[in-house]
Write a protein that holds these residues in place. Structure first.
Motif, PDB file in Angstrom:
ATOM      1  N   LYS A   1      -4.192 -37.317  17.577  1.00 44.69           N
ATOM      2  CA  LYS A   1      -3.802 -36.866  19.031  1.00 44.69           C
ATOM      3  C   LYS A   1      -3.362 -35.526  19.034  1.00 44.69           C
ATOM      4  O   LYS A   1      -3.711 -34.938  20.153  1.00 44.69           O
ATOM      5  CB  LYS A   1      -2.761 -37.887  19.183  1.00 44.69           C
ATOM      6  CG  LYS A   1      -1.972 -37.976  20.651  1.00 44.69           C
ATOM      7  CD  LYS A   1      -1.020 -38.975  20.869  1.00 44.69           C
ATOM      8  CE  LYS A   1      -0.234 -38.707  22.185  1.00 44.69           C
ATOM      9  NZ  LYS A   1       0.909 -39.424  22.443  1.00 44.69           N
ATOM     10  N   HIS A   2      -2.420 -34.862  18.211  1.00 39.91           N
ATOM     11  CA  HIS A   2      -2.015 -33.663  18.378  1.00 39.91           C
ATOM     12  C   HIS A   2      -2.876 -32.515  17.871  1.00 39.91           C
ATOM     13  O   HIS A   2      -2.652 -31.479  18.594  1.00 39.91           O
ATOM     14  CB  HIS A   2      -0.411 -33.622  17.758  1.00 39.91           C
ATOM     15  CG  HIS A   2       0.428 -34.494  18.136  1.00 39.91           C
ATOM     16  ND1 HIS A   2       1.236 -33.981  19.491  1.00 39.91           N
ATOM     17  CD2 HIS A   2       0.999 -35.748  18.013  1.00 39.91           C
ATOM     18  CE1 HIS A   2       2.087 -34.892  19.838  1.00 39.91           C
ATOM     19  NE2 HIS A   2       1.980 -35.829  19.067  1.00 39.91           N
TER      20      HIS A   2
ATOM     21  N   ILE B   1       6.162 -30.686  15.655  1.00 40.32           N
ATOM     22  CA  ILE B   1       5.832 -32.077  15.665  1.00 40.32           C
ATOM     23  C   ILE B   1       6.141 -32.970  14.507  1.00 40.32           C
ATOM     24  O   ILE B   1       6.547 -34.157  14.743  1.00 40.32           O
ATOM     25  CB  ILE B   1       4.347 -32.224  16.261  1.00 40.32           C
ATOM     26  CG1 ILE B   1       4.252 -31.488  17.539  1.00 40.32           C
ATOM     27  CG2 ILE B   1       3.874 -33.621  16.301  1.00 40.32           C
ATOM     28  CD1 ILE B   1       2.804 -31.168  17.757  1.00 40.32           C
TER      29      ILE B   1
END
Length: 168
Positions: free
Chosen positions: A47-48, A130
């Motif tokens: 996703k990132h 993150i």
């Protein structure tokens, strides 16, 4: 007398089957938990990484190169993260093509050292941020002592599995 012997054998067999099934259940639970955790990690990374035009598999190479500013060879990356050299080669090539990594271009290609570019360092800093945020979220309610125990036990299991690979 015969009844006593039969009951003793039955009791031993029952104990044996309980142990076998408990071990089977533990193995299945361990397998389900590790596969589930890995899938969750892959989805979070994917996703990132998508916004950088990369896949989850690029994460480890970026982070390793970030932590080694003097650069790493493909073999060093492969050995450190237990990913085969052909996949590392594809990942590094993709990172170079995207402008996130570069090589020293000296000597034979298999000995090239690879480094992050400024853009590669910038996105890896974002990725590291993150990762830290996810780690804090996931382990926030777990004591440092329990986390240390978990990693010690998990490392022992991994070592046992690596040894089992050689035997089974």
């Amino acid at each position: 007398m015969y009844d006593i012997m039969v009951k003793a054998v039955q009791k031993r067999l029952l104990r044996y089957f309980e142990e076998v099934f408990l071990e089977k259940d533990r193995f299945e639970l361990f397998n389900q938990m590790t596969v589930g955790a890995l899938k969750s990690i892959q989805r979070i990374k994917g996703k990132h990484m998508e916004k950088y035009g990369l896949a989850s598999t690029h994460t480890i190479c970026l982070r390793m190169l970030y932590d080694n500013p003097d650069g790493l060879t493909k073999k060093e990356i492969s050995d450190s993260c237990d990913i085969d050299k052909s996949q590392i080669s594809r990942i590094v090539t993709e990172l170079i093509n995207k402008g996130y990594a570069n090589s020293d271009n000296t000597g034979r290609t298999y000995n090239h050292r690879f480094f992050l570019t400024d853009m590669g360092r910038k996105i890896t800093e974002e990725i590291n941020s993150i990762v830290l945020e996810v780690n804090k979220f996931v382990s926030g309610a777990i004591s440092d002592e329990d986390i240390d125990k978990f990693y010690n036990v998990f490392e022992a299991i991994n070592e046992g599995l690596r040894n089992a690979e050689k035997i089974f």
